[in-house]
Design a protein around this motif. Structure first.
Motif, PDB file in Angstrom:
ATOM      1  N   GLY A 233     -13.845   9.765  -4.809  1.00  0.00           N
ATOM      2  CA  GLY A 233     -14.415   8.528  -4.306  1.00  0.00           C
ATOM      3  C   GLY A 233     -13.544   7.891  -3.249  1.00  0.00           C
ATOM      4  O   GLY A 233     -12.655   8.532  -2.683  1.00  0.00           O
ATOM      5  N   THR A 234     -13.797   6.620  -2.969  1.00  0.00           N
ATOM      6  CA  THR A 234     -13.062   5.906  -1.931  1.00  0.00           C
ATOM      7  C   THR A 234     -11.912   5.108  -2.543  1.00  0.00           C
ATOM      8  O   THR A 234     -12.029   4.605  -3.659  1.00  0.00           O
ATOM      9  CB  THR A 234     -13.975   4.949  -1.151  1.00  0.00           C
ATOM     10  N   HIS A 235     -10.825   5.006  -1.785  1.00  0.00           N
ATOM     11  CA  HIS A 235      -9.641   4.289  -2.251  1.00  0.00           C
ATOM     12  C   HIS A 235      -9.003   3.559  -1.078  1.00  0.00           C
ATOM     13  O   HIS A 235      -9.030   4.038   0.061  1.00  0.00           O
ATOM     14  CB  HIS A 235      -8.613   5.251  -2.850  1.00  0.00           C
ATOM     15  N   ASN A 236      -8.409   2.419  -1.369  1.00  0.00           N
ATOM     16  CA  ASN A 236      -7.595   1.716  -0.390  1.00  0.00           C
ATOM     17  C   ASN A 236      -6.146   2.087  -0.665  1.00  0.00           C
ATOM     18  O   ASN A 236      -5.612   1.773  -1.738  1.00  0.00           O
ATOM     19  CB  ASN A 236      -7.791   0.196  -0.515  1.00  0.00           C
ATOM     20  N   ILE A 237      -5.524   2.759   0.281  1.00  0.00           N
ATOM     21  CA  ILE A 237      -4.168   3.269   0.044  1.00  0.00           C
ATOM     22  C   ILE A 237      -3.184   2.657   1.034  1.00  0.00           C
ATOM     23  O   ILE A 237      -3.535   2.297   2.151  1.00  0.00           O
ATOM     24  CB  ILE A 237      -4.125   4.807   0.149  1.00  0.00           C
ATOM     25  N   SER A 238      -1.936   2.564   0.600  1.00  0.00           N
ATOM     26  CA  SER A 238      -0.862   2.061   1.452  1.00  0.00           C
ATOM     27  C   SER A 238       0.463   2.581   0.914  1.00  0.00           C
ATOM     28  O   SER A 238       0.517   3.189  -0.161  1.00  0.00           O
ATOM     29  CB  SER A 238      -0.865   0.527   1.491  1.00  0.00           C
TER      30      SER A 238
ATOM     31  N   CYS B  29     -11.434   8.643   1.629  1.00  0.00           N
ATOM     32  CA  CYS B  29     -12.445   9.160   0.706  1.00  0.00           C
ATOM     33  C   CYS B  29     -12.105  10.580   0.274  1.00  0.00           C
ATOM     34  O   CYS B  29     -11.687  11.412   1.094  1.00  0.00           O
ATOM     35  CB  CYS B  29     -13.814   9.141   1.390  1.00  0.00           C
ATOM     36  N   LEU B  30     -12.268  10.853  -1.009  1.00  0.00           N
ATOM     37  CA  LEU B  30     -12.050  12.188  -1.572  1.00  0.00           C
ATOM     38  C   LEU B  30     -13.333  12.683  -2.224  1.00  0.00           C
ATOM     39  O   LEU B  30     -14.031  11.923  -2.900  1.00  0.00           O
ATOM     40  CB  LEU B  30     -10.929  12.157  -2.616  1.00  0.00           C
ATOM     41  N   ALA B  31     -13.632  13.956  -2.017  1.00  0.00           N
ATOM     42  CA  ALA B  31     -14.826  14.551  -2.607  1.00  0.00           C
ATOM     43  C   ALA B  31     -14.556  15.099  -4.004  1.00  0.00           C
ATOM     44  O   ALA B  31     -15.475  15.548  -4.691  1.00  0.00           O
ATOM     45  CB  ALA B  31     -15.353  15.670  -1.709  1.00  0.00           C
ATOM     46  N   LYS B  32     -13.283  15.031  -4.441  1.00  0.00           N
ATOM     47  CA  LYS B  32     -12.931  15.530  -5.771  1.00  0.00           C
ATOM     48  C   LYS B  32     -11.640  14.847  -6.221  1.00  0.00           C
ATOM     49  O   LYS B  32     -10.937  14.217  -5.430  1.00  0.00           O
ATOM     50  CB  LYS B  32     -12.734  17.044  -5.754  1.00  0.00           C
ATOM     51  N   ASP B  33     -11.348  14.963  -7.519  1.00  0.00           N
ATOM     52  CA  ASP B  33     -10.091  14.426  -8.041  1.00  0.00           C
ATOM     53  C   ASP B  33      -8.917  15.239  -7.496  1.00  0.00           C
ATOM     54  O   ASP B  33      -9.016  16.464  -7.351  1.00  0.00           O
ATOM     55  CB  ASP B  33     -10.062  14.492  -9.574  1.00  0.00           C
ATOM     56  N   ILE B  34      -7.804  14.565  -7.230  1.00  0.00           N
ATOM     57  CA  ILE B  34      -6.604  15.254  -6.743  1.00  0.00           C
ATOM     58  C   ILE B  34      -5.401  14.804  -7.562  1.00  0.00           C
ATOM     59  O   ILE B  34      -5.164  13.605  -7.747  1.00  0.00           O
ATOM     60  CB  ILE B  34      -6.354  14.971  -5.249  1.00  0.00           C
ATOM     61  N   ASP B  35      -4.647  15.767  -8.049  1.00  0.00           N
ATOM     62  CA  ASP B  35      -3.379  15.513  -8.744  1.00  0.00           C
ATOM     63  C   ASP B  35      -2.393  16.555  -8.242  1.00  0.00           C
ATOM     64  O   ASP B  35      -2.294  17.650  -8.789  1.00  0.00           O
ATOM     65  CB  ASP B  35      -3.568  15.613 -10.257  1.00  0.00           C
ATOM     66  N   ASP B  36      -1.677  16.218  -7.170  1.00  0.00           N
ATOM     67  CA  ASP B  36      -0.793  17.159  -6.478  1.00  0.00           C
ATOM     68  C   ASP B  36       0.661  16.806  -6.784  1.00  0.00           C
ATOM     69  O   ASP B  36       1.176  15.778  -6.343  1.00  0.00           O
ATOM     70  CB  ASP B  36      -1.043  17.090  -4.958  1.00  0.00           C
ATOM     71  N   SER B  37       1.318  17.662  -7.546  1.00  0.00           N
ATOM     72  CA  SER B  37       2.712  17.392  -7.937  1.00  0.00           C
ATOM     73  C   SER B  37       3.669  17.532  -6.764  1.00  0.00           C
ATOM     74  O   SER B  37       4.750  16.943  -6.767  1.00  0.00           O
ATOM     75  CB  SER B  37       3.136  18.353  -9.062  1.00  0.00           C
ATOM     76  N   ASP B  38       3.300  18.297  -5.761  1.00  0.00           N
ATOM     77  CA  ASP B  38       4.182  18.490  -4.608  1.00  0.00           C
ATOM     78  C   ASP B  38       4.216  17.253  -3.708  1.00  0.00           C
ATOM     79  O   ASP B  38       5.276  16.848  -3.237  1.00  0.00           O
ATOM     80  CB  ASP B  38       3.738  19.705  -3.796  1.00  0.00           C
ATOM     81  N   SER B  39       3.040  16.685  -3.435  1.00  0.00           N
ATOM     82  CA  SER B  39       2.989  15.513  -2.554  1.00  0.00           C
ATOM     83  C   SER B  39       3.030  14.198  -3.328  1.00  0.00           C
ATOM     84  O   SER B  39       3.146  13.127  -2.736  1.00  0.00           O
ATOM     85  CB  SER B  39       1.709  15.551  -1.715  1.00  0.00           C
ATOM     86  N   HIS B  40       2.910  14.280  -4.665  1.00  0.00           N
ATOM     87  CA  HIS B  40       2.883  13.095  -5.544  1.00  0.00           C
ATOM     88  C   HIS B  40       1.600  12.282  -5.355  1.00  0.00           C
ATOM     89  O   HIS B  40       1.601  11.075  -5.612  1.00  0.00           O
ATOM     90  CB  HIS B  40       4.098  12.194  -5.314  1.00  0.00           C
ATOM     91  N   LEU B  41       0.520  12.928  -4.954  1.00  0.00           N
ATOM     92  CA  LEU B  41      -0.750  12.219  -4.800  1.00  0.00           C
ATOM     93  C   LEU B  41      -1.609  12.424  -6.045  1.00  0.00           C
ATOM     94  O   LEU B  41      -1.877  13.546  -6.438  1.00  0.00           O
ATOM     95  CB  LEU B  41      -1.509  12.722  -3.564  1.00  0.00           C
TER      96      LEU B  41
END
Length: 578
Positions: A297-302, A280-292
């Motif tokens: 909101g909630t996400h199913n990640i793998s 779960c994230l409390a805000k949008d994330i666009d991180d060029s360093d980690s590529h996330l």
């Protein structure tokens, strides 16, 4: 380690041929007469020599008297159960919960100790899994391995080594694999609770000299360093994971029993195997360093996204390693919940796949070098309840020596109580245990009642693990400052103790309460027993100073509540990263 280079999965999926035996609660390999032989080790049934016919199985030809057709050997019809119609098999009994499921029921909270549990779940094909495991020497840095009747301290290390397909864009170029993610997992003696203590990679520490086994079998002492980042305890100057273990002991005073190392691929392959985990994230994330790149909101990640999630730091919190630790703790809690869910536990295919993936992803110490040992550890971890597994981080502050804050140092006020609480096996969550409460009540009762005068206390003092000279220092303090004149130094005890004890006879209870009051002993330190004879031939109590003895006049009362920490969460809760 490069997980891609350590063996491949069998061409035949073994899970398709494993069937639950209702008598044992374990999965067994069942092959039809025409089925190809699996390469996975396991019990085999003989096949018919007449291909393409409906020849009866050999086991049916050898019918045991009184055995109902279709029953497994040793399986009997229950009393009152009707005979099955001729020519038909009886119904299969209700399935029992398999041991593999029990192993996974509630495992731990870090990547590697979760992998231990799934490794244990797959012990059915032992040789295949043993071939997956990579082990390295502990170089004498650990306690020698965990014990089933004691608390367990397991060091989990995640490296930033860029091995494996698709990892070229992660980590430091050419990194030999530093101690990037570090968790000291403490499992209580009674297995009712656990604490996962994160150690920041940028924490300034002293790394001791590290005797290290070389590739040719010889040993080399790698010189230590003062005032360096914790992550350099692995990889730097040829240091192995055993040096990270020594650094943890130097830092905390806690010696790990075992260690495990996992690389980037562990995150990707394990999350793929379970079908992803929910974060779960409390805000949008666009991180060029980690590529996330994920929305609020909630996400199913793998896979790659899961790896990016645990590596993200610039887009959360204050943008440092401490913020990333909170993401990692959220991820590990989610992974634990997914592994313990019914969708995983009821699927033999998933369990076997997880076992295969888990053993390939791990590098373990030489005391955990086979699946049997991992299974035993997994069984101990499987006794945990996630609501009593606490994630927290060593209390730290910004390094005051830096203008641009890049590293941290110990919080000298908050950190020592945290280390001591773990040593004393104190839970960081409120654990309701009737038996434990009864034990506490009995210990507290030993302190209640009348007390003798200090001048009447007769005691012999032994050193049972405290620093050299402690018995004499305690004697001087008791006689000169506290008026316990009938005391004497009896030298060293035969055995080493972790905790100080006071043994006394029933008629010495008043003396014991007085000495406990003077020294700050808890009721659990008082051991009703028998008296001994002192140098004057008179009955006396026995005070044995353990490793917890910090000096004359320092109270020895074990804390009963967790110390103050900057943040903590339990594995059963879902938190949203900010």
């Amino acid at each position: 380690m490069d997980a891609q280079g350590r063996g491949r999965a069998d061409d035949i999926d073994p899970a398709d041929q494993w069937v639950l035996n209702p008598n044992t609660g374990e999965y067994e390999l069942r092959l039809t007469p025409s089925a190809p032989q699996s390469s996975v080790p396991g019990p085999r049934r003989p096949t018919s020599s007449r291909a393409g016919t409906d020849a009866p199985r050999e086991s049916a030809a050898r019918q045991v008297p009184g055995q109902v057709p279709g029953q497994l050997p040793g399986q009997r019809r229950r009393r009152g159960e009707p005979e099955p119609p001729a020519g038909r098999r009886s119904r299969r009994p209700v399935k029992k919960k398999s041991k593999a499921k029990k192993v996974l029921l509630w495992t731990g909270g870090s990547m590697a100790f979760v992998l231990v549990a799934v490794s244990a779940a797959g012990y059915l094909y032992v040789k295949h899994l043993n071939d997956n495991i990579t082990s390295v020497s502990d170089d004498g840095a650990s306690t020698g391995g965990f014990s089933k009747d004691k608390a367990i301290n397991l060091l989990v290390i995640g490296t930033d080594k860029r091995t494996g397909k698709g990892n070229e864009g992660y980590g430091d170029t050419g990194s030999v694999g530093h101690a990037d993610t570090n968790i000291l997992l403490h499992i209580s003696k009674d297995r009712s609770n656990a604490t996962a203590l994160s150690i920041p990679r940028d924490l300034i520490v002293d790394i001791p000299d590290c005797p290290t086994e070389q590739a040719d079998g010889t040993q080399k002492v790698i010189p230590g360093s003062t005032g360096v980042r914790f992550n350099t305890s692995l990889g730097q100057d040829g240091r192995t994971a055993s040096c990270t273990v020594r650094t943890v002991t130097e830092l905390t005073g806690i010696t790990p029993d075992n260690f495990m190392v996992a690389d980037f691929n562990a995150v990707k392959t394990l999350t793929d195997a379970v079908g992803g985990v929910e974060v779960c994230l409390a805000k949008d994330i666009d991180d060029s360093d980690s590529h996330l790149k994920l929305s609020k909101g909630t996400h199913n990640i793998s896979g790659e996204t899961a790896l990016a999630f645990v590596r993200t730091r610039h887009s959360v919190g204050f943008g440092g390693d401490l913020s990333r630790i909170q993401l990692q703790q959220q991820f590990l809690s989610a992974l634990m919940r997914k592994l313990s869910s019914n969708s995983t536990l009821t699927s033999p295919t998933k369990l076997l796949k997880l076992a295969d993936v888990g053993t390939k992803a791990l590098t373990v110490d030489s005391k955990l070098d086979n699946i049997g040992k991992l299974k035993d550890l997994g069984l101990e971890l499987g006794k945990l309840n996630p609501k009593n597994l606490t994630f927290t981080t060593i209390p730290v502050i910004d390094n005051p020596a830096e203008k641009v804050k890049a590293t941290v140092v110990l919080n000298d006020t908050k950190a020592p109580p945290v280390f001591q609480a773990i040593k004393d096996d104190v839970s960081f969550t409120a654990v309701k245990k009737k038996q434990a409460q009864a034990s506490k009540d009995a210990a507290a009762a030993r302190l209640k009642g009348s007390k003798s005068a200090a001048s009447e206390v007769r005691v012999r003092i032994l050193n049972g693990g405290a620093a050299d000279g402690s018995a004499q220092k305690a004697l001087n303090w008791l006689q000169n400052d506290e008026g316990v004149l009938k005391s004497e130094n009896a030298g060293n005890a035969d055995a080493k103790l972790s905790k100080t004890t006071l043994e006394y006879a029933p008629d010495q209870a008043a003396q014991a309460r007085e000495l406990a009051s003077i020294m700050g002993l808890s009721g659990s330190a008082l051991k009703p027993g028998k008296s001994v004879t002192n140098s004057q031939g008179l009955p006396a109590m026995t005070l044995t100073l353990g490793k917890d003895f910090q000096g004359a006049g320092v109270p020895l009362t074990t804390p009963t509540k967790a110390p103050d920490v900057d943040s903590k969460t339990t594995a059963d809760k879902v938190t949203c990263a900010k």
